[in-house]
Design an enzyme around this catalytic site. Sequence first.
Site, short mmCIF file in Angstrom:
data_model
loop_
_atom_site.label_atom_id
_atom_site.label_comp_id
_atom_site.label_asym_id
_atom_site.label_seq_id
_atom_site.Cartn_x
_atom_site.Cartn_y
_atom_site.Cartn_z
N ASN A 10 0.89 -1.17 0.00
CA ASN A 10 0.00 0.00 0.00
C ASN A 10 0.92 1.22 0.00
O ASN A 10 1.53 1.53 1.02
CB ASN A 10 -0.89 -0.02 1.25
CG ASN A 10 -1.71 1.25 1.39
OD1 ASN A 10 -1.73 2.09 0.49
ND2 ASN A 10 -2.40 1.39 2.52
N LYS A 12 0.19 4.25 -0.24
CA LYS A 12 -0.40 5.44 0.42
C LYS A 12 -0.14 6.68 -0.44
O LYS A 12 -0.13 6.57 -1.66
CB LYS A 12 0.13 5.57 1.85
CG LYS A 12 -0.05 4.26 2.64
CD LYS A 12 0.14 4.39 4.12
CE LYS A 12 -0.11 3.05 4.79
NZ LYS A 12 -0.05 3.07 6.23
N HIS A 95 -9.42 1.33 4.57
CA HIS A 95 -8.17 1.46 5.34
C HIS A 95 -8.45 2.37 6.55
O HIS A 95 -9.24 3.31 6.45
CB HIS A 95 -7.06 2.06 4.46
CG HIS A 95 -5.72 1.94 5.12
ND1 HIS A 95 -5.30 2.83 6.08
CD2 HIS A 95 -4.73 1.03 4.99
CE1 HIS A 95 -4.10 2.47 6.51
NE2 HIS A 95 -3.73 1.38 5.87
N GLU A 97 -6.85 4.70 7.76
CA GLU A 97 -6.59 6.12 7.50
C GLU A 97 -7.81 6.78 6.85
O GLU A 97 -8.12 7.94 7.12
CB GLU A 97 -5.33 6.26 6.64
CG GLU A 97 -4.08 5.95 7.46
CD GLU A 97 -2.93 5.35 6.68
OE1 GLU A 97 -2.92 5.44 5.44
OE2 GLU A 97 -2.03 4.77 7.32
N GLU A 167 -5.58 -5.03 10.16
CA GLU A 167 -4.52 -4.07 10.46
C GLU A 167 -4.81 -3.37 11.79
O GLU A 167 -5.58 -2.40 11.84
CB GLU A 167 -4.45 -3.00 9.36
CG GLU A 167 -4.12 -3.56 7.99
CD GLU A 167 -3.48 -2.50 7.09
OE1 GLU A 167 -2.42 -2.81 6.54
OE2 GLU A 167 -4.02 -1.39 6.97
N GLY A 173 2.63 1.87 10.84
CA GLY A 173 3.63 2.93 10.74
C GLY A 173 4.32 3.25 12.06
O GLY A 173 5.00 4.26 12.18
N SER A 213 3.45 -2.65 10.16
CA SER A 213 4.89 -2.72 10.43
C SER A 213 5.53 -4.06 10.04
O SER A 213 6.48 -4.49 10.68
CB SER A 213 5.18 -2.40 11.90
OG SER A 213 4.78 -1.08 12.20
P1 13P Z 1 3.11 0.01 7.71
O1 13P Z 1 3.58 -1.27 7.07
O2 13P Z 1 3.89 1.21 7.30
O3 13P Z 1 2.95 -0.13 9.19
O4 13P Z 1 1.62 0.27 7.13
C1 13P Z 1 0.69 -0.74 7.16
C2 13P Z 1 -0.49 -0.32 6.38
O5 13P Z 1 -1.20 0.60 6.75
C3 13P Z 1 -0.75 -1.01 5.12
O6 13P Z 1 -2.01 -0.68 4.63
#
Ligand code: 13P
Length: 250
Positions: A10, A12, A95, A97, A167, A173, A213
Amino acid sequence: MARRKIVAGNWKMNKTPSEAKALVEMLAPLVKNDDVDVVYCVPAVDITTVVEAVKGSNVAVGAENISDKDKGAFTGEISGAMLADAGVKYVIIGHSERREYYKEDDAFLNAKVKKAFEYGLIPILCCGESLEQRELGQTIDWVRLQLKSDLKDIPAEQAATMVIAYEPIWAIGTGKVATTEQAQEVCKAIRDLIAEIYDTDTAEKIRIQYGGSVKGASAPEIFAQPDIDGGLIGGAALTEDFGKIVNYNK
Ligand code: 13P
């Protein structure tokens, strides 16, 4: 039949089209693994470039969002028809976010899941709890609540083809990866829920990823769990480490 692993990046809101092309070229020799479906979920403006750049390779392209509408006066939105015609195969929906920063709720996400299927796209449907919810012991109840609404009226034949990404928000992150036991526990609970909503055949077919992560060093243990069929990868998807994650079994 064993489920095929699926590892999706992803990206982002990272990478301009020219940077995207360079990243695809850098990763090309590193992400070959016949045992794994590999997907790059990229910003909308990068889709055309990335579809072109992965041509002839084992990598499929995903979008990070889809409109709940078909077409028309919805400024800034991107339709399922546009994504499908551009060569997109998967789409991330829900997601954390988007749920948190753009207030996308479960009814809206359910409409998006339906739209994705209407246009032949495979949803990567995300769910997961906050740190507070985990500490209160609400994780599994919360994830069940999210998925029950997100999957409302989705028939079993469609559900069987989709991907669910678990997730935990506190692991995204942050460098704080869930323990393999925590990740497996929730992914199993998700599979049990699918069996409950549909049937065991659908539950055996649906693919469930862990995200949060994940790195090359942690992928082998996480992906070895019986109910974890791969990962949704954020930060590491933009680096060479993504090749290690894809080749977790080598
Ligand atoms: P990270 O791997 O940066 O923690 O992000 C995970 C994520 O949100 C994938 O959609």
